[in-house]
Design a protein around this motif. Structure first.
Motif, PDB file in Angstrom:
ATOM      1  N   PRO A 128       0.806  -1.227   0.000  1.00  0.00           N
ATOM      2  CA  PRO A 128       0.000   0.000   0.000  1.00  0.00           C
ATOM      3  C   PRO A 128       0.838   1.276   0.000  1.00  0.00           C
ATOM      4  O   PRO A 128       0.488   2.263  -0.648  1.00  0.00           O
ATOM      5  N   LEU A 130       0.954   4.118  -2.951  1.00  0.00           N
ATOM      6  CA  LEU A 130       0.681   5.534  -2.696  1.00  0.00           C
ATOM      7  C   LEU A 130       1.798   6.412  -3.247  1.00  0.00           C
ATOM      8  O   LEU A 130       1.534   7.462  -3.848  1.00  0.00           O
ATOM      9  N   SER A 147      -8.247  -3.093  -7.473  1.00  0.00           N
ATOM     10  CA  SER A 147      -8.926  -3.088  -6.172  1.00  0.00           C
ATOM     11  C   SER A 147     -10.225  -3.868  -6.296  1.00  0.00           C
ATOM     12  O   SER A 147     -11.121  -3.474  -7.047  1.00  0.00           O
ATOM     13  N   ARG A 161     -11.332   6.563  -3.045  1.00  0.00           N
ATOM     14  CA  ARG A 161     -10.244   6.001  -2.258  1.00  0.00           C
ATOM     15  C   ARG A 161      -8.949   6.760  -2.489  1.00  0.00           C
ATOM     16  O   ARG A 161      -8.155   6.956  -1.563  1.00  0.00           O
ATOM     17  N   GLN A 184      -9.037   9.789  -0.357  1.00  0.00           N
ATOM     18  CA  GLN A 184      -8.816   9.437   1.046  1.00  0.00           C
ATOM     19  C   GLN A 184      -7.337   9.171   1.322  1.00  0.00           C
ATOM     20  O   GLN A 184      -6.796   9.611   2.353  1.00  0.00           O
ATOM     21  N   LEU A 185      -6.686   8.451   0.425  1.00  0.00           N
ATOM     22  CA  LEU A 185      -5.276   8.138   0.608  1.00  0.00           C
ATOM     23  C   LEU A 185      -4.417   9.406   0.638  1.00  0.00           C
ATOM     24  O   LEU A 185      -3.502   9.533   1.465  1.00  0.00           O
TER      25      LEU A 185
END
Length: 292
Positions: A126, A130, A201, A210, A213-214
């Protein structure tokens, strides 16, 4: 009436490659105007002038959008021989001022990358994902939808470019920096296999929500107000910082995938605003005013 609207929308799709969301917005505006006027296709100038009162509670930008849809609709009717005259000059023309885009400073960009790089040091999938998302947003100026929906086939093998499908299904090539290429290599080594999307995903691709949000989570961990950070803000930072560095406006238009150079010109205002602020802050006369 619906037949005329359907024909107009079919033209937008066929000749201009308009996206589904764009056509849905046109349909809403045209059908709402038809309800107000009773006969949109046959309305005269007086009827269109009266729309100003019906739209009086709307924001200037909303009025401008609705009027633009109607102007294009009547232009289509005239071109197709469905009307002899064009009544659209009677539509209201509100004065609109396009807001300057939010941007991040070079220091804030550095803080975001520093945090993302530290978190990705252990090759945690993850965290590596990112960092890769961040590199492509700021390094290539992609839109959020363009980024999350990238197919694996878009990843360059030898050439330092990504093939991106933008608004209206238009393809363009965007450069991939050396940093972004390294991040992509790290991500490909740890990503889930057997899926066609670069950022998979749950059987599909990462969602725009998402992604938001990340990025906001990363901003908070980097000591930046999360309200200041979004995929579009990073796209704006990409464009503004390139312009500051001397990039040509036409090149910037190509990189951003803007159909109209007027859309890209907003960044000249951002740069001008930065220069004015710099003069006000650093000019010797400003120092005298502060001293007084």
């Amino acid at each position: 009436m619906s037949e005329a609207i359907d024909a107009f929308l079919a033209m937008l799709a066929a000749e201009r490659g308009a996206a589904a969301n764009t056509m849905a917005a046109y349909r809403r505006d045209l059908e709402a105007a038809d309800e107000l006027l009773g006969d949109l296709a046959g309305a005269d100038r007086a009827a269109l002038a009266g729309l100003g009162n019906a739209w009086s509670t709307l924001a200037p930008a909303s009025v401008a959008r609705k009027a633009s849809a109607l102007r294009q609709f009547y232009g289509f009717l005239v071109d197709e021989g469905l009307r002899k005259d064009d009544p659209s000059p009677a539509l209201p023309r509100p004065a609109t001022r396009r807001p300057l885009p939010k941007i991040l400073s070079h220091a804030e960009i550095e803080a975001l990358f520093s945090r993302a790089e530290r978190e990705a040091e252990g090759e945690n999938p993850p965290a590596v994902r990112l960092l890769t998302l961040l590199e492509l947003l700021y390094g290539s100026g992609l839109r959020a939808t363009e980024l999350v929906s990238l197919p694996l086939a878009a990843v360059p093998r030898d050439a330092p470019f990504l093939t991106v499908v933008g608004k209206g299904g238009q393809q363009r090539m965007v450069p991939v920096s050396g940093r972004a290429k390294q991040a992509l290599g790290r991500w490909l080594a740890v990503r889930e296999a057997n899926t066609k999307f670069l950022f998979p995903s749950r059987g599909n691709h990462l969602s725009r929500i998402r992604l938001y949000q990340l990025l906001k989570g990363l901003a908070g961990r980097a000591g930046i107000d999360p309200a200041k950070v979004s995929p579009h803000v990073l796209r704006h930072a990409f464009a503004t910082h390139l312009l500051e560095g001397g990039a040509d406006l036409r090149v910037l238009q190509t990189l951003l995938g803007h159909a109209d150079i007027a859309t890209t010109q907003i960044y000249t205002h951002v740069d001008a605003a930065r220069l004015v602020a710099l003069v006000n802050e650093r000019h010797p006369l400003a120092e005298r005013r502060r001293g007084g």
